[in-house]
Design a protein around this motif. Structure first.
Motif, PDB file in Angstrom:
ATOM      1  N   HIS A 233      -0.724 -13.581 -51.738  1.00  0.00           N
ATOM      2  CA  HIS A 233      -0.928 -13.256 -53.158  1.00  0.00           C
ATOM      3  C   HIS A 233      -0.922 -14.498 -54.038  1.00  0.00           C
ATOM      4  O   HIS A 233      -1.595 -14.539 -55.084  1.00  0.00           O
ATOM      5  CB  HIS A 233       0.159 -12.272 -53.629  1.00  0.00           C
ATOM      6  N   SER A 234      -0.193 -15.552 -53.672  1.00  0.00           N
ATOM      7  CA  SER A 234      -0.107 -16.738 -54.525  1.00  0.00           C
ATOM      8  C   SER A 234      -1.352 -17.612 -54.440  1.00  0.00           C
ATOM      9  O   SER A 234      -1.541 -18.502 -55.276  1.00  0.00           O
ATOM     10  CB  SER A 234       1.130 -17.561 -54.158  1.00  0.00           C
ATOM     11  N   HIS A 235      -2.216 -17.389 -53.453  1.00  0.00           N
ATOM     12  CA  HIS A 235      -3.474 -18.141 -53.352  1.00  0.00           C
ATOM     13  C   HIS A 235      -4.595 -17.210 -52.879  1.00  0.00           C
ATOM     14  O   HIS A 235      -5.423 -17.592 -52.032  1.00  0.00           O
ATOM     15  CB  HIS A 235      -3.321 -19.332 -52.407  1.00  0.00           C
TER      16      HIS A 235
ATOM     17  N   PHE B 144       2.933 -22.172 -56.573  1.00  0.00           N
ATOM     18  CA  PHE B 144       1.960 -22.680 -55.597  1.00  0.00           C
ATOM     19  C   PHE B 144       0.942 -23.584 -56.279  1.00  0.00           C
ATOM     20  O   PHE B 144       0.550 -24.613 -55.721  1.00  0.00           O
ATOM     21  CB  PHE B 144       1.254 -21.531 -54.890  1.00  0.00           C
TER      22      PHE B 144
ATOM     23  N   ASN C 166       8.662 -17.631 -55.304  1.00  0.00           N
ATOM     24  CA  ASN C 166       7.328 -17.693 -54.727  1.00  0.00           C
ATOM     25  C   ASN C 166       6.349 -16.963 -55.630  1.00  0.00           C
ATOM     26  O   ASN C 166       6.235 -15.733 -55.589  1.00  0.00           O
ATOM     27  CB  ASN C 166       7.330 -17.074 -53.323  1.00  0.00           C
ATOM     28  N   THR C 167       5.636 -17.699 -56.468  1.00  0.00           N
ATOM     29  CA  THR C 167       4.662 -17.120 -57.391  1.00  0.00           C
ATOM     30  C   THR C 167       3.397 -17.969 -57.381  1.00  0.00           C
ATOM     31  O   THR C 167       3.343 -19.043 -56.769  1.00  0.00           O
ATOM     32  CB  THR C 167       5.221 -17.083 -58.829  1.00  0.00           C
ATOM     33  N   LYS C 168       2.376 -17.474 -58.081  1.00  0.00           N
ATOM     34  CA  LYS C 168       1.159 -18.259 -58.217  1.00  0.00           C
ATOM     35  C   LYS C 168       1.439 -19.593 -58.898  1.00  0.00           C
ATOM     36  O   LYS C 168       0.902 -20.634 -58.521  1.00  0.00           O
ATOM     37  CB  LYS C 168       0.123 -17.476 -59.021  1.00  0.00           C
TER      38      LYS C 168
ATOM     39  N   GLU D  70       2.939 -20.542 -47.393  1.00  0.00           N
ATOM     40  CA  GLU D  70       4.342 -20.484 -47.779  1.00  0.00           C
ATOM     41  C   GLU D  70       5.132 -19.737 -46.717  1.00  0.00           C
ATOM     42  O   GLU D  70       4.623 -18.797 -46.100  1.00  0.00           O
ATOM     43  CB  GLU D  70       4.521 -19.789 -49.140  1.00  0.00           C
TER      44      GLU D  70
END
Length: 350
Positions: free
Chosen positions: A246-248, A219, A214-216, A159
């Protein structure tokens, strides 16, 4: 000169020595002949006409060594040296020292510009080599020592967060003869934009998404949209090259992906090694070609530009040929070892 002689002793030809040492064949031939004629002094300079040298090789080496130090280690209130700084300090320590122009010529000959600097991230992943080799092998279509099959795919994803929206207080002017593009210095800052993207390494095609945050979750939804496409839905294996964002993050994302998609294989780059992630090259091109200079009236205008750039790039896709291989990695690791760089201190995410 010594390297020429040593390589010739190994049976290397003049042409091979010239290519390896970046010299001409005549140079290689000259020093081989001189060494055969005079093994004791054949590699030394012969007497030359004209005024003898004023400064010795030791003087030159002293100046170069001085320029290779940080000023703070000499107790100077400077962050970096200039030619003038070096000349002044050397003259204070060694009367009769070379002039500023002589020092500048010596340093330029050694590609030394001590006032220049660049930022970098200290490599600290204790598993750097293993993780780097996995990623490099995938880019060369190999996995665990075996070639990838025709129905295996490699995706590089990440990202690009906090893309700034800068609305200039005066319109950006076009270039004209003897004038470059003119960009107003003052601006109003808008809401930043997040861009998720993945590139198919073997085909070069980019898939992107512009979520509101932008969060899990965003994504994971992006992964769902990509994996629902062909040929990935029916592929034997789909390798996802990712960093430790952090999102992956590997602590959670890997379990979710393999549980949801049995044909998906998450592969992680070493910590703080974004240069091993192909998608970063695409993000770099996006920034240089579409987002710089930054002049957008609204966040929506920025999103449109990113979306249009993605479509424009996908009109002429081609496979990504990654040239960095295991041999290059070995050379890099050897250079780091020579510089005293180790991987004993690992980051928390490792």
């Amino acid at each position: 000169r010594s390297q020429i002689v040593l390589l010739s002793a190994r049976g290397w030809s003049n042409a091979a020595i010239a290519r390896h040492l970046h010299v001409t064949e005549n140079t290689a031939r000259l020093w081989r002949r001189r060494f055969v004629e005079d093994p004791d002094h054949g590699l030394e300079d012969r007497p030359r006409p004209g005024r003898p040298r004023r400064y010795s090789e030791l003087d030159r080496a002293t100046v170069i060594a001085f320029a290779c130090e940080l000023p703070i280690r000499r107790g100077l209130p400077l962050s970096r040296f200039s030619y003038a700084d070096i000349a002044r300090e050397i003259r204070s320590e060694h009367p009769g020292a070379p002039s500023r122009s002589t020092i500048a010529r010596w340093l330029r000959a050694n590609s030394l510009r001590p006032w220049r600097y660049r930022y970098w991230k200290f490599p600290r992943d204790p598993h750097f080599r293993e993780r780097a080799e996995e990623v490099i092998d995938l880019y060369h279509r190999r996995w665990e020592g075996h070639p990838l099959g025709p129905n295996d795919y490699v995706l590089s994803a990440d990202e690009k967060t906090c893309i700034q929206v800068l609305q200039r207080t005066h319109p950006t002017g076009p270039p004209s003869p003897q004038h470059s593009i003119r960009v107003e210095h003052e601006y109003a800052r808008g809401e930043p934009v997040t861009y998720l993207a993945a590139v198919d390494v073997s085909r070069g095609k980019v898939f992107g998404d512009l979520p509101s945050e932008n969060t899990k979750v965003t994504f994971y939804r992006f992964v769902d949209r990509v994996m629902a496409r062909e040929p990935y839905r029916s592929a034997d294996r789909v390798f996802w090259v990712l960093d430790h964002g952090h999102s992956h993050h590997p602590a959670t994302f890997g379990y979710w992906m393999t549980g949801r998609y049995p044909n998906a294989v998450p592969v992680y780059t070493p910590t703080h090694s974004s240069w091993l992630n192909v998608i970063e090259n695409y993000f770099s091109a996006l920034t240089r070609q579409a987002l710089t200079p930054n002049d957008f009236a609204t966040p929506e205008a920025l999103r449109v530009r990113i979306h249009d750039f993605e479509r424009w790039r996908n009109r002429a896709v081609r496979p990504i040929r990654w040239r960095f291989d295991r041999e290059d990695l070995d050379q890099l690791m050897d250079r780091w070892a020579g510089e005293g760089i180790t991987f004993e201190t690992a980051s928390a995410s490792s």
